[in-house]
Design a protein around this motif. Structure first.
Motif, short mmCIF file in Angstrom:
data_model
loop_
_atom_site.label_atom_id
_atom_site.label_comp_id
_atom_site.label_asym_id
_atom_site.label_seq_id
_atom_site.Cartn_x
_atom_site.Cartn_y
_atom_site.Cartn_z
N CYS A 66 71.10 37.67 -14.58
CA CYS A 66 71.19 36.87 -13.60
C CYS A 66 70.03 37.18 -12.69
O CYS A 66 69.47 36.20 -12.05
CB CYS A 66 72.40 36.91 -12.64
N ALA A 67 69.60 38.52 -12.55
CA ALA A 67 68.36 38.47 -11.60
C ALA A 67 67.19 37.96 -12.11
O ALA A 67 66.39 37.51 -11.40
CB ALA A 67 68.00 40.17 -11.65
N ARG A 68 67.18 37.75 -13.50
CA ARG A 68 66.19 36.94 -13.96
C ARG A 68 66.18 35.33 -13.48
O ARG A 68 65.11 34.90 -13.27
CB ARG A 68 66.11 36.72 -15.36
N TYR A 69 67.29 34.93 -13.05
CA TYR A 69 67.27 33.70 -12.34
C TYR A 69 67.30 33.52 -10.69
O TYR A 69 67.74 32.80 -10.32
CB TYR A 69 68.37 33.04 -12.90
N GLY A 70 66.98 34.73 -10.34
CA GLY A 70 67.00 34.82 -8.97
C GLY A 70 68.23 35.16 -7.98
O GLY A 70 68.43 35.06 -7.05
N VAL A 71 69.35 35.48 -9.09
CA VAL A 71 70.53 35.95 -8.38
C VAL A 71 70.73 37.42 -8.66
O VAL A 71 71.58 37.89 -9.94
CB VAL A 71 71.67 35.04 -8.94
N PRO A 72 70.66 38.16 -7.83
CA PRO A 72 70.97 39.52 -7.98
C PRO A 72 72.59 40.07 -7.96
O PRO A 72 73.16 39.22 -7.35
CB PRO A 72 69.95 40.17 -6.80
N HIS A 73 72.86 41.14 -7.99
CA HIS A 73 74.01 41.72 -7.86
C HIS A 73 75.12 40.86 -8.66
O HIS A 73 76.27 40.58 -7.87
CB HIS A 73 74.46 41.97 -6.48
N CYS A 74 74.76 40.29 -9.77
CA CYS A 74 75.75 39.52 -10.27
C CYS A 74 75.71 39.95 -11.98
O CYS A 74 74.38 39.69 -12.60
CB CYS A 74 75.32 38.03 -10.34
N ARG A 75 76.98 40.09 -12.70
CA ARG A 75 77.00 40.59 -13.89
C ARG A 75 77.71 39.57 -14.66
O ARG A 75 78.79 39.20 -14.31
CB ARG A 75 77.58 42.04 -14.16
N LEU A 76 77.38 38.93 -15.71
CA LEU A 76 78.01 37.97 -16.74
C LEU A 76 78.35 39.20 -17.90
O LEU A 76 77.79 40.03 -18.38
CB LEU A 76 77.20 37.16 -17.28
N SER A 77 79.80 38.90 -18.30
CA SER A 77 80.16 39.55 -19.35
C SER A 77 81.11 38.68 -20.11
O SER A 77 81.84 37.78 -19.91
CB SER A 77 81.07 40.83 -18.98
#
Length: 340
Positions: A66-77
């Motif tokens: 998500c950091a790659r898309y400008g959304v930090p502190h977010c984890r997809l699982s």
């Protein structure tokens, strides 16, 4: 100054207290990762995707996705063992519709937000009556969704507008899902006698490879950006990719003109509803001079097309919206909302 002797019993008490503190910290961290996964820092949102859309095997999801898309502190699982601790759980409707997956209702933690996801037309979305009173948030192309993710949008860009591709055809249509009951097919049948239309795609046994699509469309003056059904805000890649990105003028069939104008300038497209008949529409397209035609591309001097291509980017948008989403909301009539 002489040293102070600390009693042995006091030292033992401090050792015990330190060990207890370490155990407590370890227990606090436990809910933040699943078996075999690295710990996730507190403050990072975990979004559990119960079943990845349209595939049997989920993709790799690096921690910085998500950091790659400008959304930090977010984890997809996709690790279902995280169900008890996930900040939100995502369910894509197609897998629910064809029963490839089931809702884990019996294991749902109290108060956990569940997200219903679909980018499909309501015409081809079935079984919503089974999910009343379950989902808290919706991710879709609908502008009134909790997490609004359109198929594309225009964004300001710098630099000169790219030159228009050379044109040697009038109109083109790429279609695979072709049924006589569709309004777009009926419209095409009425339009074809008055307008030269080249048809590509599976429906005409003239499929285009991925790298062939845009160069083929770009040779034509107009692209028939006809949606397979007409519903609220349902504007797909037919406008954004097939027409605007290719550098041709879209002739649109979908929601009303006002909906398109909420996303693109009014002079960037031709809407079929602006004409009293298909004969009148065809005459307008064929009779358009070069100056008129080029006026449909003035948007390219200020904007570029941005498409939302990956499910990763769409799911990361949940984290971006998370602080603003209603915590006590439940869709009691999801079918009634989506089918409007």
């Amino acid at each position: 100054m002489s040293g102070v002797t600390v009693p042995r019993s006091f030292r033992l008490w401090w050792a015990w207290a330190g060990a207890a503190l370490l155990v407590a910290l370890w227990l606090l961290w436990l809910p933040w990762w699943g078996a075999g996964e690295v710990p996730v820092p507190r403050g990072t949102l975990t979004i559990l995707i119960w079943h990845w859309p349209f595939v049997s095997q989920s993709p790799e999801l690096p921690s910085d996705t998500c950091a790659r898309y400008g959304v930090p502190h977010c984890r997809l699982s996709t690790n279902r063992s995280l169900l008890a601790s996930a900040d939100a759980v995502v369910f894509h409707h197609r897998e629910l519709q064809n029963r490839r997956t089931q809702l884990p209702l019996a294991k749902r933690p109290p108060g956990q937000p569940w997200v219903w996801v679909s980018l499909e037309s309501p015409t081809y979305t079935h079984g919503l009556n089974r999910f009343q009173g379950i989902f808290n948030w919706v991710l879709s192309y609908r502008h009134d969704s909790d997490i609004f993710v359109p198929y594309g949008r225009l964004e300001p860009c710098e630099g000169p507008a790219p030159p228009l591709p050379a044109k040697n055809g009038v109109a083109v249509w790429v279609v695979s899902n072709f049924h006589e009951t569709q309004r777009r097919v009926q419209l095409y049948r009425e339009l074809a006698p008055h307008l030269p239309v080249d048809v590509f795609g599976q429906a005409n046994r003239r499929p285009l490879c991925g790298n062939c699509l845009l160069p083929t469309i770009a040779r034509y003056r107009f692209y028939l950006a006809f949606e397979n059904s007409q519903h609220t805000d349902y504007i797909t890649e037919k406008l954004w990719h097939n027409a605007l990105t290719a550098g041709t003028v879209p002739v649109v069939l979908g929601p009303p003109r006002a909906t398109y104008e909420a996303f693109v300038p009014p002079d960037a497209f031709v809407h079929v509803d602006d004409f009293n008949s298909t004969r009148e529409l065809a005459a307008f397209l064929v009779g358009m001079n070069e100056t008129q035609y080029r006026s449909y591309f003035t948007w390219r001097e200020r904007f570029c097309v941005r498409r939302f291509k990956t499910w990763e980017e769409r799911f990361c948008a949940i984290c971006a919206r998370y602080p603003h989403l209603p915590r006590d909301q439940v869709y009691q009539d999801l079918q009634g909302w989506f089918q409007t």
